[in-house]
Design an enzyme around this catalytic site. Structure first.
Site, PDB file in Angstrom:
ATOM      1  N   GLU A   1      51.425  -9.927   7.711  1.00 21.34           N
ATOM      2  CA  GLU A   1      50.099  -9.447   7.375  1.00 21.34           C
ATOM      3  C   GLU A   1      49.839  -8.142   7.864  1.00 21.34           C
ATOM      4  OE1 GLU A   1      48.494 -13.958   6.814  1.00 21.34           O
ATOM      5  OE2 GLU A   1      48.282 -12.894   8.607  1.00 21.34           O
TER       6      GLU A   1
ATOM      7  N   ASP B   1      43.050 -10.518   1.820  1.00 22.67           N
ATOM      8  CA  ASP B   1      43.534 -11.592   2.859  1.00 22.67           C
ATOM      9  C   ASP B   1      42.445 -12.344   3.231  1.00 22.67           C
ATOM     10  OD1 ASP B   1      45.430 -13.245   4.374  1.00 22.67           O
ATOM     11  OD2 ASP B   1      46.108 -11.779   5.608  1.00 22.67           O
TER      12      ASP B   1
ATOM     13  N   GLY C   1      47.486 -17.770   3.072  1.00 20.64           N
ATOM     14  CA  GLY C   1      46.407 -18.779   3.078  1.00 20.64           C
ATOM     15  C   GLY C   1      45.744 -19.083   1.913  1.00 20.64           C
TER      16      GLY C   1
ATOM     17  N   LYS D   1      43.891 -13.948  12.807  1.00 20.53           N
ATOM     18  CA  LYS D   1      44.586 -14.615  11.963  1.00 20.53           C
ATOM     19  C   LYS D   1      45.719 -15.051  12.199  1.00 20.53           C
ATOM     20  CE  LYS D   1      45.169 -11.552   8.621  1.00 20.53           C
ATOM     21  NZ  LYS D   1      45.200 -12.778   7.420  1.00 20.53           N
TER      22      LYS D   1
END
Length: 231
Positions: free
Chosen positions: A121, A99, A45, A112
């Protein structure tokens, strides 16, 4: 022969970064935590991208030895362009992980996976003793599902079965289409993504979704020990 091409050297983020100034502030905060010898778990991201850029500046200025375990091909290429060495879970366990998130509720539960990398992740977050979630205030919600659906990574032949089972859990689902290519989004693992819209997400929903045969992972992160850093 130097294998780093101009494509890698000139790599930039692929889309407009929303709330850039706020994300930059929180990225600078995470860079302050980096120490010599750290192995960093790196999420996907735009906020993670900005954090990597800030970290690379510190690494270069202070001549630090830092390695990264990334969650996506894109962030691996970013590390290469910034001169940050990458490694894997076969070789190292991360000292800590950072993150972003699409949503964060008051219990620090997360949605997420808008970037399609939720499996790795969650794997690297699970392997990390410390996790920092970097968000701006727009990502803070009273309940999960307020602004974003729950991404569900699905093994392609199981798509219709998983769709039917998600409906039994109360979800309205859509197959996530790709941008810049025909057809659906393909994840880092070669799977599809169903975006599941729930009116209510209880504490057991992550487990219920994961129990469906054909589901590789969901974008619900419930019960993880995380520290949320906001701009």
């Amino acid at each position: 022969m130097n294998w780093q091409s101009d494509i890698i050297k000139n790599l930039a983020w692929s889309d407009t970064i929303i709330n850039l100034e706020a994300k930059q502030r929180v990225a600078d905060r995470i860079a302050e935590k980096v120490k010599d010898g750290d192995v960093l778990g790196v999420g996907s991201g735009s906020t993670s991208y900005l954090a990597l850029v800030a970290i690379a500046k510190k690494v270069k200025a202070e001549k630090l030895n830092v390695k990264a375990i990334t969650t996506s091909i894109e962030l691996t290429m970013v590390c290469s362009s910034l001169g940050i060495e990458t490694t894997t879970l076969f070789e190292h366990r991360p000292d800590w992980y950072f993150d972003g998130a699409d949503e964060v509720d008051p219990d620090k539960s997360l949605i997420k996976g808008r970037g399609g990398a939720m499996f790795k992740e969650k794997l690297i977050m699970s392997a990390s003793p410390v996790t920092y979630i970097l968000v701006d205030e727009s990502k803070l919600v009273k309940k999960l599902g307020t602004n974003f659906p729950v991404p569900v990574e699905v093994f392609p032949p199981a798509l219709l079965y998983v769709e039917a089972e998600l409906k039994k859990l109360g979800a309205e689902t859509t197959l996530r289409p790709a941008k810049g290519k025909d057809g659906p989004v393909i994840t880092e693992n070669g799977n599809l993504i169903l975006d599941a819209h729930f009116n209510t997400i209880d504490k057991e929903m992550e487990r219920k979704i994961k129990a469906i045969t054909g589901v590789i992972e969901s974008g619900l992160f419930i019960g993880f020990n995380v520290e949320v850093l906001t701009a």
